[in-house]
Design a protein around this motif. Structure first.
Motif, PDB file in Angstrom:
ATOM      1  N   ILE A  95      11.429 -12.650   8.892  1.00  0.00           N
ATOM      2  CA  ILE A  95      10.329 -11.689   8.852  1.00  0.00           C
ATOM      3  C   ILE A  95       9.235 -12.105   9.820  1.00  0.00           C
ATOM      4  N   GLU A  96       8.770 -11.128  10.589  1.00  0.00           N
ATOM      5  CA  GLU A  96       7.586 -11.311  11.410  1.00  0.00           C
ATOM      6  C   GLU A  96       6.376 -10.783  10.641  1.00  0.00           C
ATOM      7  N   PRO A  97       5.192 -11.385  10.842  1.00  0.00           N
ATOM      8  CA  PRO A  97       4.017 -10.950  10.071  1.00  0.00           C
ATOM      9  C   PRO A  97       3.734  -9.463  10.163  1.00  0.00           C
ATOM     10  N   TYR A  98       3.930  -8.848  11.334  1.00  0.00           N
ATOM     11  CA  TYR A  98       3.611  -7.433  11.469  1.00  0.00           C
ATOM     12  C   TYR A  98       4.502  -6.569  10.580  1.00  0.00           C
ATOM     13  N   GLN A  99       5.695  -7.065  10.228  1.00  0.00           N
ATOM     14  CA  GLN A  99       6.588  -6.281   9.382  1.00  0.00           C
ATOM     15  C   GLN A  99       6.145  -6.272   7.927  1.00  0.00           C
ATOM     16  N   LEU A 100       5.191  -7.120   7.569  1.00  0.00           N
ATOM     17  CA  LEU A 100       4.699  -7.160   6.199  1.00  0.00           C
ATOM     18  C   LEU A 100       3.570  -6.160   5.959  1.00  0.00           C
ATOM     19  N   VAL A 101       2.971  -5.641   7.013  1.00  0.00           N
ATOM     20  CA  VAL A 101       1.868  -4.686   6.861  1.00  0.00           C
ATOM     21  C   VAL A 101       2.314  -3.452   6.083  1.00  0.00           C
ATOM     22  N   PRO A 102       3.445  -2.805   6.427  1.00  0.00           N
ATOM     23  CA  PRO A 102       3.871  -1.653   5.627  1.00  0.00           C
ATOM     24  C   PRO A 102       4.088  -1.997   4.159  1.00  0.00           C
ATOM     25  N   LEU A 103       4.604  -3.193   3.880  1.00  0.00           N
ATOM     26  CA  LEU A 103       4.820  -3.600   2.491  1.00  0.00           C
ATOM     27  C   LEU A 103       3.494  -3.691   1.751  1.00  0.00           C
ATOM     28  N   MET A 104       2.485  -4.284   2.375  1.00  0.00           N
ATOM     29  CA  MET A 104       1.177  -4.389   1.742  1.00  0.00           C
ATOM     30  C   MET A 104       0.571  -3.005   1.500  1.00  0.00           C
ATOM     31  N   ARG A 105       0.732  -2.120   2.483  1.00  0.00           N
ATOM     32  CA  ARG A 105       0.235  -0.753   2.307  1.00  0.00           C
ATOM     33  C   ARG A 105       0.932  -0.078   1.123  1.00  0.00           C
ATOM     34  N   ALA A 106       2.242  -0.239   1.053  1.00  0.00           N
ATOM     35  CA  ALA A 106       3.009   0.416  -0.010  1.00  0.00           C
ATOM     36  C   ALA A 106       2.593  -0.081  -1.388  1.00  0.00           C
ATOM     37  N   LEU A 107       2.345  -1.375  -1.513  1.00  0.00           N
ATOM     38  CA  LEU A 107       1.953  -1.938  -2.804  1.00  0.00           C
ATOM     39  C   LEU A 107       0.519  -1.587  -3.163  1.00  0.00           C
ATOM     40  N   GLU A 108      -0.297  -1.303  -2.160  1.00  0.00           N
ATOM     41  CA  GLU A 108      -1.692  -0.951  -2.405  1.00  0.00           C
ATOM     42  C   GLU A 108      -1.851   0.486  -2.867  1.00  0.00           C
ATOM     43  N   LEU A 109      -0.991   1.377  -2.365  1.00  0.00           N
ATOM     44  CA  LEU A 109      -1.074   2.791  -2.719  1.00  0.00           C
ATOM     45  C   LEU A 109      -0.560   3.012  -4.143  1.00  0.00           C
ATOM     46  N   PRO A 110      -1.203   3.899  -4.918  1.00  0.00           N
ATOM     47  CA  PRO A 110      -0.691   4.211  -6.256  1.00  0.00           C
ATOM     48  C   PRO A 110       0.742   4.719  -6.212  1.00  0.00           C
ATOM     49  N   ARG A 111       1.037   5.533  -5.185  1.00  0.00           N
ATOM     50  CA  ARG A 111       2.419   5.965  -4.936  1.00  0.00           C
ATOM     51  C   ARG A 111       2.745   5.548  -3.511  1.00  0.00           C
ATOM     52  N   PRO A 112       3.764   4.720  -3.318  1.00  0.00           N
ATOM     53  CA  PRO A 112       4.068   4.236  -1.955  1.00  0.00           C
ATOM     54  C   PRO A 112       4.641   5.343  -1.084  1.00  0.00           C
ATOM     55  N   ARG A 113       3.781   6.032  -0.349  1.00  0.00           N
ATOM     56  CA  ARG A 113       4.203   7.147   0.504  1.00  0.00           C
ATOM     57  C   ARG A 113       3.639   6.905   1.900  1.00  0.00           C
ATOM     58  N   LEU A 114       4.540   6.564   2.835  1.00  0.00           N
ATOM     59  CA  LEU A 114       4.130   6.118   4.163  1.00  0.00           C
ATOM     60  C   LEU A 114       4.987   6.775   5.240  1.00  0.00           C
ATOM     61  N   LEU A 115       4.356   6.983   6.385  1.00  0.00           N
ATOM     62  CA  LEU A 115       5.068   7.328   7.611  1.00  0.00           C
ATOM     63  C   LEU A 115       5.166   6.058   8.440  1.00  0.00           C
ATOM     64  N   LEU A 116       6.352   5.471   8.514  1.00  0.00           N
ATOM     65  CA  LEU A 116       6.579   4.261   9.305  1.00  0.00           C
ATOM     66  C   LEU A 116       6.928   4.711  10.716  1.00  0.00           C
ATOM     67  N   ALA A 117       5.940   4.639  11.606  1.00  0.00           N
ATOM     68  CA  ALA A 117       6.081   5.201  12.953  1.00  0.00           C
ATOM     69  C   ALA A 117       6.003   4.121  14.013  1.00  0.00           C
ATOM     70  N   ASP A 118       6.438   2.918  13.694  1.00  0.00           N
ATOM     71  CA  ASP A 118       6.454   1.852  14.694  1.00  0.00           C
ATOM     72  C   ASP A 118       7.345   2.246  15.863  1.00  0.00           C
ATOM     73  N   GLY A 119       7.040   1.670  17.024  1.00  0.00           N
ATOM     74  CA  GLY A 119       7.816   1.962  18.213  1.00  0.00           C
ATOM     75  C   GLY A 119       9.278   1.598  18.044  1.00  0.00           C
ATOM     76  N   VAL A 120      10.098   2.189  18.887  1.00  0.00           N
ATOM     77  CA  VAL A 120      11.543   1.922  18.844  1.00  0.00           C
ATOM     78  C   VAL A 120      11.800   0.430  18.994  1.00  0.00           C
ATOM     79  N   GLY A 121      12.629  -0.120  18.108  1.00  0.00           N
ATOM     80  CA  GLY A 121      13.032  -1.515  18.227  1.00  0.00           C
ATOM     81  C   GLY A 121      12.154  -2.506  17.497  1.00  0.00           C
TER      82      GLY A 121
END
Length: 1004
Positions: A101-127
């Motif tokens: 795991i790279e640190p930047y890949q943990l940001v979506p996880l933190m966002r998901a756990l922070e939201l009452p309902r984990p609803r995210l658009l994961l729009a990171d660049g290709v690759g």
């Protein structure tokens, strides 16, 4: 209250005492699996729903007279620690699996756990690893018992296979794939008549185009999911002007959005240049983020969007970029040969009059597009047109149907920039038929087409695009003689022409791959490019997704430009992705002074509109233009300028440096802060313990506030605890029979031998005998099964929750452990373990870190030592409970404050949306005026109501208003009420519950 129903606790139900062996939240209900403790039903297991059934917690006293071994006490508390749920700042408490795991890949996880309902658009660049990010979220939610049913929807083909493999090999999650009617029917046959197959599959993987079918939609609508993941979500945009196929995909996405609690939309290209399309994706996450008119309400949507580019990601320890810097090289191809100019001018003279009369002359636009890809592609089409010319004339009905089909294909091209093989063939046939019919009607004669094809054949020998392509490949090989080069084109005819031009002109192999090739042939060529140097691979757009060549290729050339910049980015991602060790060098060719230059201006316009909403965009084009130059119509603009084709005039396109522009944006600075938070919060500790570092034994360890748990050892001891056999590891776990359910197909599992072979090296997939190996992560079913077994089991004659150990202190003491739970009206929001040290003389005190109490240095036999504790422990237990309660309330207050801040933010966003919608549907609020002269106020009475909700509710009930307006107002009111109820249910936290866990008697 469901909060006291923890695995391992005891309850009373139906006049009997039961052990709780499994807890499954089901919305307002909780499903409890119970095992009877005593009597005629001892050992009998039963499932009950609470609060439908009357179930009361029983206090399970600790048995000081029957302490168990220290190893059993530790095992029990390790299972309790693994069940913790400590919020977003303690994300990834469990090793997820075979993933670095790279640190930047943990940001979506933190966002998901922070939201009452984990609803995210994961729009990171290709690759950047969106599949891994989604897998991290799914595995962590499963580990925290927040997700029991997970649905993954992905396009059929390589992507669907890749999802199944990634989830199975990296995270140990076995998803059942439903890709066609046969697979669905096979699942249905296992159920009772009328059963829903999707209800019986907890982890399901389904193809996008199969799931959109009407009969499958009906089944999905009767199911509910804790988490749904839609890959390549840009295929599910909503618009008033989309064809039937896209409408079905949109219906599927809307249905899944309604029927799932969490929702992850994955796409590297979320914005295609049309704002309403982007807003429709955001609407799937939360309708209150859009205004109902294809626009966004404020900037609240940004907390639901995770968007990073490779240029943003840096190594946390060195500060150096983690990805190589992309080089974009636009190549402006001049047309010098007289024969080529003559062909393009003749083609323009044929097409331009048709374009002036109607901007919907799609077939002629297709001819233009082919002519700037390669002359051969256009000539081949002209030949077919000449052959069709003599066929009988079409009926009016067939013309209308053909025109409608052409429009639908054109819309899909504008959105995605590419069609599948069947779509490409169908579009080519429609274009040929349309051109032949149009020219036949205008009595232009077949001679015109034949003459134009003749000019094309002469010009094809001097095709400037192919000459430029050969020149660029030679330039690359001059610097890197053995370099692999990947070339993309939209048309199979252009692909053939490119291969022919390159063979003999450049050294090395020249290979081709397109949608007509079999899956086996595609895999063979892809593997060859990954293993050897000196290869030129020419591919069509049908393989722009799922082809990864970054290991040995860093050079790419776009022979032609698609309609959509997102398609360029998808192509670029084949070499510009994680694992690339050299700077990707990407060239694209465009013909100066032709239709293709106007197409490039259109791409720039779409790119800039997308950047306005996403703030940060990958450098896809490397050029820009003044707004005045790309605002015109693509087709009509060409028709107006065709008479002056190839006139010498300055180009409107210029290069640009985008990096400096983006680095000053607020969203860019916020992005960097969030990545830093992800690293600072827990990654440094994780790296210190080794499980985020390189391969090694510690990769399988789990960190809990400084404590590490070896999952393989934990599972082995749990098996020994249940079976009574000595724990064995040595790379293989011998599983009890009832542990084998659901393991078929997972790496390392051998049902014949009853073992699960594993490794602690994440880079090792097979042993010396070529047998597959598992890598245990927290969400692996064997780890979850071990947690349940340890917490519910009892060793004969002893209490595993109680033990004895030696302490270096001179005073006897008792260590008491508790589980604390903080619940909303919906679910258990937080669960953590705390410990209190109670000495024989002195006050009780909390021990915060598990390392401070889980690993005592020396075990002690349990012969007669417990007798020294009985006379004072029972008297002072209330004192320890007071200390534990105080510690619990301190932590609950902190967690509650964080939850309240999130609730306040959600409410403010919802109120802003309601005001926006009320102003749109009802008009602005009209204050009441003093009626001094008896004048009658104009407008409906409800327009003078102060509260937006009241105005909308009254509008929905006003029979004098149009039904469509009333329905829309009613839907806004219903959505607001539903969201308000959801927010209130999750925001209201009941007082925390303290549950005794265990006791450790410490003797000098």
């Amino acid at each position: 209250m469901q909060g006291v129903f923890a695995v391992g606790s005891q309850v009373g139900a139906r006049g009997l005492a039961w052990d709780v062996i499994e807890v499954t939240p089901l919305g307002a209900q909780t499903l409890l699996r119970l095992r009877c403790i005593a009597g005629d039903l001892a050992g009998f297991e039963w499932e009950l729903l609470y609060p439908a059934e009357r179930i009361e917690p029983l206090r399970r006293d600790l048995r000081l007279e029957a302490p168990g071994p220290l190893a059993a006490w530790r095992l029990y508390h390790q299972a309790c620690l693994l069940e913790q749920n400590l919020g977003p700042d303690h994300a990834l408490l469990a090793t997820p699996g075979r993933v670095r795991i790279e640190p930047y890949q943990l940001v979506p996880l933190m966002r998901a756990l922070e939201l009452p309902r984990p609803r995210l658009l994961l729009a990171d660049g290709v690759g950047l690893g969106k599949t891994v990010e989604a897998g991290l979220i799914a595995s962590e939610l499963i580990a925290r018992r927040r997700a029991h049913r997970v649905l993954v929807i992905a396009p059929a083909g390589p992507l669907l296979v890749q999802w199944a493999q990634e989830l199975r090999h990296r995270f140990g999650l076995r998803f059942t794939a439903i890709t066609d009617s046969a697979a669905l029917q096979q699942q249905r046959r296992r159920l009772e008549l009328g059963g829903n197959p999707f209800d019986a599959i907890s982890l399901c993987l389904v193809s996008l185009d199969f799931a959109k079918q009407e009969r499958v939609l009906e089944e999905l609508e009767r199911s509910a999911w804790d988490l749904a993941i839609i890959d390549e979500a840009h295929h599910c945009i909503g618009s008033a002007a989309i064809d039937g196929e896209e409408t079905q995909r949109r219906r599927l996405a809307e249905l899944i959005s309604r029927r799932s609690d969490g929702l992850l939309l994955l796409t590297a290209t979320p914005h295609d240049g049309y704002d309403p399309h982007f807003a429709s994706l955001i609407e799937l996450l939360d309708p209150s983020l859009v205004d109902g008119r294809g626009g966004l309400v404020g900037t609240a949507y940004r907390r639901h969007v995770v968007r990073r580019l490779k240029s943003h990601i840096r190594d946390a320890s060195t500060g150096k970029p983690l990805f190589r810097q992309r080089r974009m090289i636009p190549v402006r191809v001049e047309i010098e040969a007289t024969s080529v100019r003559r062909f393009h001018q003749a083609l323009a003279a044929l097409i331009a009059p048709r374009l002036r009369e109607s901007a919907d002359a799609l077939a002629f636009v297709g001819l233009l597009k082919r002519s700037v890809s390669s002359i051969s592609a256009c000539v081949n089409t002209l030949r077919v047109v000449a052959e069709r010319y003599a066929e009988p004339e079409d009926t009016e009905r067939s013309r209308r149907e053909r025109a409608r089909a052409l429009r639908n294909y054109r819309k899909r091209l504008l959105r995605f920039g590419v069609l599948d093989e069947n779509g490409e063939n169908a579009l080519a046939e429609l274009e040929v038929d349309s051109v032949a019919a149009e020219l036949r009607d205008r009595a232009r004669g077949v001679d015109t087409i034949v003459a134009l094809a003749g000019l094309g054949e002469a010009a094809a020998r001097s095709d400037p695009k192919l000459a430029a392509l050969v020149h660029e490949v030679k330039a690359i090989r001059a610097e890197q003689p053995n370099a692999n080069v990947l070339i993309y084109t939209e048309y199979v005819d252009s692909q053939s022409a490119a291969v022919h031009a390159l063979q003999g002109a450049v050294d090395g192999e020249v290979l081709s791959i397109n949608g007509r090739d079999s899956e086996r042939e595609r895999s063979r060529i892809a593997e060859r490019c990954a293993e050897r140097d000196g290869i030129v691979l020419v591919s069509t757009d049908s393989l722009a997704e799922g082809l990864n060549l970054q290991q040995r290729c860093c050079h790419m050339i776009h022979l032609d430009l698609p309609y959509n910049p997102n398609r360029l980015e998808q192509r670029n991602g084949r070499i510009d992705r994680y694992g690339q060790t050299r700077d990707p060098c990407i060239r694209y060719l465009y013909l100066a002074g032709t239709f293709e230059e106007r197409l490039l201006l259109r791409l720039i316009a779409k790119y800039e509109r997308a950047r306005a909403h996403l703030d940060v965009m990958p450098e896809t084009l490397g050029v820009t233009a003044d707004r005045d130059n790309y605002g015109g119509d693509l087709v009509a603009g060409f028709a107006e300028k065709q008479a002056g084709l190839f006139d010498d005039e300055p180009s409107a396109i210029r290069t640009i440096d985008r990096v400096a522009e983006e680095s000053g944006a607020d969203s860019y600075r916020e992005l960097l802060r969030e990545i830093d938070r992800a690293f600072d919060g827990f990654d440094r500790s994780a790296v210190r313990h080794g499980w985020l570092a390189g391969p090694g034994r510690d990769d399988i360890a789990v960190r809990h506030s400084g404590s590490t748990i070896d999952l393989a050892s934990f599972v082995a001891e749990a098996i020994a605890n249940e079976t009574g056999r000595p724990p064995t590891q040595r790379g293989a776990l011998h599983l009890p029979p009832d542990w084998m359910d659901g393991l078929d197909g997972l790496p390392g599992f051998d049902r014949a031998d009853g073992v699960l072979r594993f490794t602690r090296d994440p880079a090792l997939f097979r042993d010396r005998k070529e047998r597959s190996l598992a890598f245990l992560g927290r969400a692996h079913p064997v780890v979850r099964r071990a947690c349940v077994s340890v917490q519910r089991g009892h060793m004969a004659g002893i209490d595993q929750r109680v033990s004895v150990a030696r302490t270096a202190d001179h005073t006897p003491a008792v260590l008491l452990t508790y589980a604390a739970e903080l619940h909303s009206k919906v679910r258990c929001e937080f669960r953590w373990v705390l410990a209190v040290l109670l000495p024989a003389s002195g006050p009780a005190r909390e021990i915060r870190e598990p390392d401070g109490w889980l690993h005592w240095p020396e075990p002690l036999s349990r012969d007669t030592r417990h007798g020294k504790f009985a006379h004072w422990v029972s008297e002072r237990l209330p004192e320890a409970e007071v200390a534990a309660t105080a510690a619990m309330h301190r932590e609950a207050e902190r967690l509650g404050a964080a939850s309240h801040r999130i609730y306040q933010r959600d409410v403010e966003q919802l109120q802003a949306w309601l005001r926006c919608r009320a102003d749109e549907l009802c008009g602005a609020f009209v204050p009441r005026a003093a009626d001094l002269f008896g004048d009658t106020q104009v407008g409906p009475e409800w327009q003078r109501r102060t509260e937006p909700f009241d105005r909308l509710a009254a509008l929905a009930a006003d029979a004098d208003r149009p039904p469509s307006l009333r329905r829309e107002a009613g839907s806004v009111v219903a959505l607001y009420q539903r969201h308000s109820d959801e927010f209130a249910a999750r925001a209201y936290l009941v007082p925390p519950v303290l549950i005794p866990l265990g006791m450790l008697m410490l003797v000098p």
